[in-house]
Scaffold this active site. Structure first.
Site, mmCIF file in Angstrom:
data_model
loop_
_atom_site.group_PDB
_atom_site.id
_atom_site.type_symbol
_atom_site.label_atom_id
_atom_site.label_comp_id
_atom_site.label_asym_id
_atom_site.label_seq_id
_atom_site.Cartn_x
_atom_site.Cartn_y
_atom_site.Cartn_z
ATOM 1 N N ASP A 71 0.887 -1.191 -0.022
ATOM 2 C CA ASP A 71 0.019 -0.092 -0.136
ATOM 3 C C ASP A 71 0.925 1.276 -0.101
ATOM 4 O OD1 ASP A 71 -1.985 -1.670 0.202
ATOM 5 O OD2 ASP A 71 -2.641 -1.224 2.253
ATOM 6 N N GLY A 72 1.959 1.021 0.606
ATOM 7 C CA GLY A 72 3.045 2.314 0.630
ATOM 8 C C GLY A 72 3.331 2.906 -0.447
ATOM 9 N N ASP A 187 -4.828 14.056 21.437
ATOM 10 C CA ASP A 187 -3.522 14.113 20.647
ATOM 11 C C ASP A 187 -3.308 14.631 19.096
ATOM 12 O OD1 ASP A 187 -2.362 12.744 22.822
ATOM 13 O OD2 ASP A 187 -2.237 11.042 22.306
ATOM 14 N N THR A 198 -9.275 2.668 6.199
ATOM 15 C CA THR A 198 -8.615 1.606 6.606
ATOM 16 C C THR A 198 -7.417 1.751 7.016
ATOM 17 O OG1 THR A 198 -8.045 0.986 4.363
ATOM 18 C CG2 THR A 198 -10.045 0.150 5.175
ATOM 19 N N ALA A 199 -6.864 2.772 7.059
ATOM 20 C CA ALA A 199 -5.181 3.219 7.568
ATOM 21 C C ALA A 199 -5.178 3.793 9.020
ATOM 22 C CB ALA A 199 -4.660 4.452 6.565
ATOM 23 N N TYR A 200 -4.772 4.715 9.178
ATOM 24 C CA TYR A 200 -4.516 5.562 10.557
ATOM 25 C C TYR A 200 -6.184 5.636 11.108
ATOM 26 C CZ TYR A 200 -2.400 8.360 14.079
ATOM 27 O OH TYR A 200 -1.817 8.790 15.359
#
Length: 314
Positions: A71-72, A187, A198-200
């Site tokens: 994915d990256g 934060d 679906t990531a962070y």
């Protein structure tokens, strides 16, 4: 071609000369004897073109992109095209591969289907993030004519503002279409696309959203509130984020995990829908690929056992 970095130019020239490149970028190939390479492969090297990132305009030179990795790698390919993007076919060679549905072992058949035009594609919406900097650290500066330098980036996953090395909480004001919405105390905050859900954003408890849904996701990171839930807003909204005037420290901002930089009270980031979505070629279909990814890579609703049926009465 999109996966070839400009720094490989010298290594490619050495391969043509029959010598092994010694760059760390080619460490995996140092055991290969170039004298035994297929002559057809040597001929292909003559056709390889190398572009310099940031100097050459790729939009009108590339018909489609074959992305080999995880994915990256797909995110990196997206970052190379800050305007229109050619169709991308993503082969899974990474660790997760939620966005890379194709098996590299089947690449000859797959590429033939692409060239014949028999595969469809999904337009994944991107964000356009513009970072404004007043260029002054004086909180009392009220000069409306202060120089403002914008920097716009196309973002596939998310824009993240977080506290970085500061040990206290962030205070981030969020505006939508020029009216104040809320102040995030925690934060940080994530503004994500459906692709980035679906990531962070998934780690914050935000909803997982299909890529064709036209929306943004606003997800707080560890909010100091029991009632602050992630939300979705329409894609036609224009969001602005800045530090609250009472914030005790600065923050950091990043775009798809890249271009990380300081985010101070002099900065404002404006986020809107990009005019240039990312066309990703589908394997089975947009929704089928999405559900397959959820089940195989994220183990969505995975159970080791199923419920036993009730015993039938005799």
């Amino acid at each position: 071609s999109s996966g070839i970095n400009a720094e490989y130019g010298e290594e490619l020239e050495s391969i043509k000369a029959g010598e092994m490149p010694r760059s760390s970028s080619f460490d995996n190939f140092q055991s290969i004897n170039t004298k035994n390479l297929d002559t057809e492969f040597i001929g292909l090297i003559e056709k390889i073109k190398v572009w310099k990132i940031g100097k050459d305009r790729l939009n009108n030179k590339i018909d489609f992109i074959a992305c080999l990795g995880g994915d990256g790698t797909l995110l990196y390919a997206s970052s190379l095209f800050q305007r229109s993007v050619p169709p991308i076919i993503a082969f899974s060679l990474g660790s997760l591969g939620f966005l890379t549905p194709f098996d590299f072992k089947e690449f000859p058949t797959t590429l033939n289907k692409v060239l014949k035009g028999t595969l469809g594609f999904t337009l994944r919406n991107r964000l356009e993030a513009t970072l404004w900097n007043k260029g002054s650290n004086d909180d009392d500066d009220e000069d409306e004519d202060a120089v403002i330098v914008p920097e716009s980036l196309q973002v596939l996953n998310e824009v993240v503002i977080h506290r970085g090395i500061y040990s206290g909480v962030c205070m981030i004001d969020i505006h939508c279409d020029d009216f104040f919405v809320t102040t995030v105390i925690g934060d940080g905050v994530i503004v994500a696309t459906p692709t980035g859900s679906t990531a962070y954003a998934a780690a914050t408890g935000a909803s997982i959203v299909a890529p064709s849904v036209p929306c943004f996701i606003i997800a707080p990171i560890c909010p100091h509130s029991l009632s602050f839930r992630p939300i979705m807003v329409p894609l036609n909204c224009i969001l602005k984020c800045k530090l609250n005037k009472d914030a005790r420290g600065d923050a950091l901002i990043s775009f798809d995990g890249r271009h990380r930089q300081d985010f101070t009270k002099n900065h404002v980031v404006e986020i809107c829908a990009s005019e240039f979505p990312l066309p990703c070629i589908d394997k089975e279909g947009s929704m089928q690929d999405w559900f397959n990814g959820l089940q195989t890579t994220l183990q969505w609703n995975g159970r080791s056992a199923t419920q036993k049926p009730m015993d039938k009465k005799k």
